[in-house]
Motif scaffolding. Structure first.
Motif, PDB file in Angstrom:
ATOM      1  N   GLY A   1       0.881  -1.243   0.102  1.00 41.43           N
ATOM      2  CA  GLY A   1      -0.045   0.103  -0.035  1.00 41.43           C
ATOM      3  C   GLY A   1       0.974   1.298   0.082  1.00 41.43           C
ATOM      4  N   LEU A   2       0.470   2.205  -0.568  1.00 36.26           N
ATOM      5  CA  LEU A   2       1.220   3.484  -0.733  1.00 36.26           C
ATOM      6  C   LEU A   2       1.621   3.909   0.565  1.00 36.26           C
ATOM      7  CD1 LEU A   2       2.685   5.541  -2.730  1.00 36.26           C
ATOM      8  CD2 LEU A   2       0.589   6.769  -2.481  1.00 36.26           C
ATOM      9  N   ILE A   3       2.653   4.452   0.871  1.00 42.47           N
ATOM     10  CA  ILE A   3       3.141   4.883   2.307  1.00 42.47           C
ATOM     11  C   ILE A   3       2.272   6.169   2.604  1.00 42.47           C
ATOM     12  CG2 ILE A   3       5.530   4.023   2.453  1.00 42.47           C
ATOM     13  CD1 ILE A   3       6.507   6.437   1.142  1.00 42.47           C
ATOM     14  N   LEU A   4       2.029   6.742   3.832  1.00 39.25           N
ATOM     15  CA  LEU A   4       1.273   7.768   4.188  1.00 39.25           C
ATOM     16  C   LEU A   4       1.822   9.154   3.980  1.00 39.25           C
ATOM     17  CD1 LEU A   4      -0.376   6.318   7.487  1.00 39.25           C
ATOM     18  CD2 LEU A   4      -1.247   6.161   5.227  1.00 39.25           C
ATOM     19  N   GLY A   5       1.252  10.008   3.655  1.00 39.18           N
ATOM     20  CA  GLY A   5       1.695  11.396   3.522  1.00 39.18           C
ATOM     21  C   GLY A   5       2.292  11.810   2.028  1.00 39.18           C
ATOM     22  N   CYS A   6       2.248  10.851   1.360  1.00 40.37           N
ATOM     23  CA  CYS A   6       2.731  11.144  -0.181  1.00 40.37           C
ATOM     24  C   CYS A   6       1.834  11.864  -1.188  1.00 40.37           C
ATOM     25  CB  CYS A   6       3.337   9.915  -0.876  1.00 40.37           C
ATOM     26  SG  CYS A   6       4.787   9.264  -0.038  1.00 40.37           S
ATOM     27  N   ARG A   7       0.628  11.323  -1.037  1.00 43.06           N
ATOM     28  CA  ARG A   7      -0.427  11.866  -2.060  1.00 43.06           C
ATOM     29  C   ARG A   7      -1.768  11.762  -1.367  1.00 43.06           C
ATOM     30  NH1 ARG A   7       0.330   8.288  -5.956  1.00 43.06           N
ATOM     31  NH2 ARG A   7      -1.698   7.278  -5.823  1.00 43.06           N
ATOM     32  N   GLU A   8      -2.704  12.950  -1.453  1.00 37.36           N
ATOM     33  CA  GLU A   8      -4.122  12.632  -1.215  1.00 37.36           C
ATOM     34  C   GLU A   8      -4.891  11.725  -1.962  1.00 37.36           C
ATOM     35  OE1 GLU A   8      -5.813  16.282   0.843  1.00 37.36           O
ATOM     36  OE2 GLU A   8      -3.953  17.204  -0.017  1.00 37.36           O
ATOM     37  N   GLY A   9      -6.122  11.351  -1.683  1.00 35.50           N
ATOM     38  CA  GLY A   9      -6.921  10.740  -2.287  1.00 35.50           C
ATOM     39  C   GLY A   9      -6.659   9.359  -2.673  1.00 35.50           C
ATOM     40  N   VAL A  10      -5.707   8.682  -1.878  1.00 37.32           N
ATOM     41  CA  VAL A  10      -5.350   7.430  -2.104  1.00 37.32           C
ATOM     42  C   VAL A  10      -6.200   6.456  -1.397  1.00 37.32           C
ATOM     43  CG1 VAL A  10      -3.444   5.581  -1.631  1.00 37.32           C
ATOM     44  CG2 VAL A  10      -2.711   8.022  -2.342  1.00 37.32           C
ATOM     45  N   THR A  11      -6.708   5.436  -2.194  1.00 33.45           N
ATOM     46  CA  THR A  11      -7.366   4.450  -1.519  1.00 33.45           C
ATOM     47  C   THR A  11      -6.537   3.049  -0.873  1.00 33.45           C
ATOM     48  OG1 THR A  11      -7.718   3.280  -3.663  1.00 33.45           O
ATOM     49  CG2 THR A  11      -9.146   4.879  -3.060  1.00 33.45           C
ATOM     50  N   TYR A  12      -7.017   2.464   0.017  1.00 31.27           N
ATOM     51  CA  TYR A  12      -6.477   1.474   0.689  1.00 31.27           C
ATOM     52  C   TYR A  12      -7.245   0.332   1.030  1.00 31.27           C
ATOM     53  CZ  TYR A  12      -2.589   4.830   1.797  1.00 31.27           C
ATOM     54  OH  TYR A  12      -1.737   5.705   1.877  1.00 31.27           O
ATOM     55  N   ASP A  13      -6.916  -0.746   0.242  1.00 31.50           N
ATOM     56  CA  ASP A  13      -7.548  -2.235   0.331  1.00 31.50           C
ATOM     57  C   ASP A  13      -7.838  -2.603   1.599  1.00 31.50           C
ATOM     58  OD1 ASP A  13      -8.212  -1.842  -2.355  1.00 31.50           O
ATOM     59  OD2 ASP A  13      -6.242  -3.209  -2.941  1.00 31.50           O
ATOM     60  N   THR A  14      -9.003  -3.226   1.947  1.00 37.06           N
ATOM     61  CA  THR A  14      -9.271  -3.933   3.386  1.00 37.06           C
ATOM     62  C   THR A  14      -9.023  -5.345   3.176  1.00 37.06           C
ATOM     63  OG1 THR A  14     -10.553  -2.313   4.374  1.00 37.06           O
ATOM     64  CG2 THR A  14     -10.748  -4.448   5.285  1.00 37.06           C
ATOM     65  N   HIS A  15      -8.225  -6.089   3.502  1.00 33.67           N
ATOM     66  CA  HIS A  15      -7.830  -7.439   3.535  1.00 33.67           C
ATOM     67  C   HIS A  15      -8.482  -8.306   4.810  1.00 33.67           C
ATOM     68  CE1 HIS A  15      -5.093  -6.579   0.436  1.00 33.67           C
ATOM     69  NE2 HIS A  15      -4.511  -5.783   1.052  1.00 33.67           N
ATOM     70  N   SER A  16      -8.705  -9.349   4.622  1.00 29.09           N
ATOM     71  CA  SER A  16      -9.107 -10.215   5.881  1.00 29.09           C
ATOM     72  C   SER A  16      -8.496 -11.524   6.142  1.00 29.09           C
ATOM     73  CB  SER A  16     -10.493 -10.675   5.727  1.00 29.09           C
ATOM     74  OG  SER A  16     -11.451  -9.437   5.609  1.00 29.09           O
ATOM     75  N   ALA A  17      -7.986 -11.797   7.412  1.00 30.49           N
ATOM     76  CA  ALA A  17      -7.534 -13.122   7.733  1.00 30.49           C
ATOM     77  C   ALA A  17      -8.191 -13.850   8.855  1.00 30.49           C
ATOM     78  CB  ALA A  17      -6.041 -12.870   7.969  1.00 30.49           C
ATOM     79  N   ARG A  18      -8.348 -15.220   8.530  1.00 28.55           N
ATOM     80  CA  ARG A  18      -8.957 -15.823   9.627  1.00 28.55           C
ATOM     81  C   ARG A  18      -8.160 -16.097  10.994  1.00 28.55           C
ATOM     82  NH1 ARG A  18     -13.933 -16.355   9.473  1.00 28.55           N
ATOM     83  NH2 ARG A  18     -13.719 -18.241  10.643  1.00 28.55           N
ATOM     84  N   LEU A  19      -8.878 -15.908  11.992  1.00 25.46           N
ATOM     85  CA  LEU A  19      -8.242 -16.146  13.360  1.00 25.46           C
ATOM     86  C   LEU A  19      -8.876 -17.234  13.960  1.00 25.46           C
ATOM     87  CD1 LEU A  19      -7.698 -12.284  14.620  1.00 25.46           C
ATOM     88  CD2 LEU A  19      -5.984 -13.878  13.525  1.00 25.46           C
ATOM     89  N   ALA A  20      -7.999 -17.966  14.712  1.00 22.94           N
ATOM     90  CA  ALA A  20      -8.675 -19.245  15.370  1.00 22.94           C
ATOM     91  C   ALA A  20      -7.804 -19.191  16.667  1.00 22.94           C
ATOM     92  CB  ALA A  20      -8.481 -20.469  14.837  1.00 22.94           C
ATOM     93  N   VAL A  21      -8.551 -19.679  17.619  1.00 21.27           N
ATOM     94  CA  VAL A  21      -7.937 -19.772  19.222  1.00 21.27           C
ATOM     95  C   VAL A  21      -6.523 -20.454  19.003  1.00 21.27           C
ATOM     96  CG1 VAL A  21      -8.062 -21.003  21.430  1.00 21.27           C
ATOM     97  CG2 VAL A  21      -9.978 -19.639  20.189  1.00 21.27           C
ATOM     98  N   GLY A  22      -5.380 -19.888  19.681  1.00 18.98           N
ATOM     99  CA  GLY A  22      -4.175 -20.417  19.680  1.00 18.98           C
ATOM    100  C   GLY A  22      -3.297 -19.971  18.573  1.00 18.98           C
ATOM    101  N   ASP A  23      -3.791 -18.886  17.693  1.00 19.47           N
ATOM    102  CA  ASP A  23      -3.223 -18.138  16.701  1.00 19.47           C
ATOM    103  C   ASP A  23      -2.293 -17.023  17.393  1.00 19.47           C
ATOM    104  OD1 ASP A  23      -4.129 -19.849  14.807  1.00 19.47           O
ATOM    105  OD2 ASP A  23      -5.398 -18.545  13.836  1.00 19.47           O
ATOM    106  N   HIS A  24      -1.291 -16.700  16.746  1.00 22.83           N
ATOM    107  CA  HIS A  24      -0.407 -15.425  17.160  1.00 22.83           C
ATOM    108  C   HIS A  24      -0.414 -14.689  15.738  1.00 22.83           C
ATOM    109  CE1 HIS A  24       0.397 -18.197  20.512  1.00 22.83           C
ATOM    110  NE2 HIS A  24       0.903 -17.054  21.134  1.00 22.83           N
ATOM    111  N   VAL A  25      -0.467 -13.279  15.940  1.00 23.28           N
ATOM    112  CA  VAL A  25      -0.014 -12.117  15.100  1.00 23.28           C
ATOM    113  C   VAL A  25       1.074 -11.338  15.321  1.00 23.28           C
ATOM    114  CG1 VAL A  25      -0.797 -10.530  13.419  1.00 23.28           C
ATOM    115  CG2 VAL A  25      -2.360 -12.327  14.237  1.00 23.28           C
ATOM    116  N   LEU A  26       2.167 -11.250  14.788  1.00 26.55           N
ATOM    117  CA  LEU A  26       3.564 -10.482  15.326  1.00 26.55           C
ATOM    118  C   LEU A  26       3.462  -9.364  14.187  1.00 26.55           C
ATOM    119  CD1 LEU A  26       5.994  -9.899  16.840  1.00 26.55           C
ATOM    120  CD2 LEU A  26       7.272 -11.678  15.191  1.00 26.55           C
ATOM    121  N   LEU A  27       3.434  -8.157  14.878  1.00 22.50           N
ATOM    122  CA  LEU A  27       3.559  -6.812  13.968  1.00 22.50           C
ATOM    123  C   LEU A  27       4.898  -6.465  14.624  1.00 22.50           C
ATOM    124  CD1 LEU A  27       0.292  -7.257  14.222  1.00 22.50           C
ATOM    125  CD2 LEU A  27       0.325  -4.812  13.775  1.00 22.50           C
TER     126      LEU A  27
END
Length: 397
Positions: free
Chosen positions: A303-329
């Protein structure tokens, strides 16, 4: 003229300076005193030997010492050593000496002398050297005062920046009732940084995870981090729609950030009850989903980095989550090798390390254990601002 002698370094301003003249010969003391008086120096103290000089230094504030070498009871070398060592004085010490031997002159400097004034005394040389060293001391004091003030201001700014981040208790109050555990780690590369994370309540079953990495380091990046925090806190509308929320934030930042400044970001909406993570990204490092069954996959951080150009659209993605899953950011400081870019870690490397660390460390301990595995030393760890967030799906709603 009492007080702490060590405080004298803040007052050495030319003719107001207090100068201690140390010489066992009364005639030499009188000569030096008359030369300095004629040059406008009137705050003069005198000592007839080294022991008396040290006693003076212990009891009175002094800005400079004019010191003879050969004296009874305690010579000038020992006075120097005590002034620099035991008394901790950082004032000019001018040794008056007829020493011509290079080793002896070197010994004077080794003992702590700032300069050597030739003996017999030459009035013009003496006054010139006294003024030179007092002015240099004044400039050093001014720089040190400025440095201390800047350090105080940086510490205050650092405390303010850290205060933007929610406490562990605040994070738990948001995540735990919604079936998740969330731990975070933040470390600026140099007191102030451009990384920022936030956690938002959305509704009774969902909460938001936001991580942003602003370009640059230090004060400029920290100011921009404050701006992003303000915008993100104020923009409550569309928090449940990651793509729309990130697009609105981008438009705001385009108006606020100066040219050449930008940010990478990830925003996800966690819905444990619904078994999903909806997210949008702006050039962020791909978060890693570690599934309870042992599989893993990177989430789309493009996705385009923030602050470069106005009017940019960002897609919303989805991921399945189940008990015991971890997400690392994580921010890019975790995987980028700035010295040897081709040795930077790939997503599969990060997944393998995270999976291995999770076998022995969880929660807050996970972050430090992962950092220890990635970085060989603390200097490498502090090359850039570092942020980590670990989400665990517990299902305890």
């Amino acid at each position: 003229m009492g007080g702490d002698p060590q405080s004298s370094t803040s007052r050495c301003v030319d003719d107001d300076a207090v100068i201690l003249v140390v010489d066992d010969l009364r005639s030499s003391r009188l000569l030096i005193g008359s030369v300095l008086n004629a040059a406008g120096f009137t705050n003069l103290l005198f000592a007839s030997d080294g022991i008396e000089a040290v006693e003076r230094l212990e009891s009175e504030p002094v800005d400079m010492i004019l010191l003879d070498i050969v004296m009874p009871r305690m010579d000038g070398f020992e006075v120097c050593r005590q002034a620099r060592g035991r008394l901790g004085l950082n004032i000019p010490i001018l040794i008056q000496s007829g020493l011509q031997d290079a080793d002896q002159r070197a010994s004077a400097f080794d003992a702590g002398a700032s300069d050597i004034v030739s003996k017999p005394i030459h009035a013009h040389e003496l006054v010139s050297r006294v003024r030179l060293h007092l002015e240099r001391r004044r400039m050093i004091d001014s720089l040190q005062t400025y440095q201390r003030r800047m350090e105080d201001e940086l510490r205050a700014a650092e405390s303010m920046q850290v205060s933007l981040l929610k406490s562990d208790a605040d994070v738990a109050a948001i995540a735990q009732p919604r079936g998740a555990a969330l731990t975070t780690f933040y470390q600026a590369s140099n007191q102030l940084g451009g990384d920022l994370w936030q956690v938002f309540e959305i509704d009774a079953s969902r909460f938001g995870l936001f991580m942003v990495d602003l370009s640059g380091h230090g004060v400029a990046a920290a100011i921009n981090a404050f701006r992003v925090h303000m915008l993100a806190e104020a923009r409550r509308r569309d928090r449940g729609d990651p793509g729309k929320w990130l697009a609105a934030l981008n438009d705001d930042l385009c108006q606020m950030l100066s040219i050449g400044h930008f940010a990478t970001a990830f925003y996800g909406v966690v819905d444990v009850a619904g078994g999903r993570l909806d997210y949008a990204a702006a050039g962020a490092p791909p978060p890693i989903l570690l599934e309870a069954g042992g599989e893993w996959r990177p989430l789309d951080g493009s996705g385009l980095i923030l602050g470069c150009r106005e009017g940019v659209t960002y897609d919303t993605h989805s991921a399945r989550l189940a008990v015991g899953d971890h997400v690392l950011l994580y921010s890019d400081a975790l995987y980028e090798n700035f010295d040897v870019p081709e040795e930077s870690l790939e997503p599969h490397d990060m997944a393998a390390l995270a999976r291995e660390v999770l076998t022995s460390a969880t929660g807050a301990d996970f972050h430090q254990a992962l950092i220890n595995r990635v970085f060989a030393d603390e200097m490498a760890q502090r090359r850039d601002d570092l942020t980590l967030m670990l989400l665990e799906v517990t299902g305890d709603v």
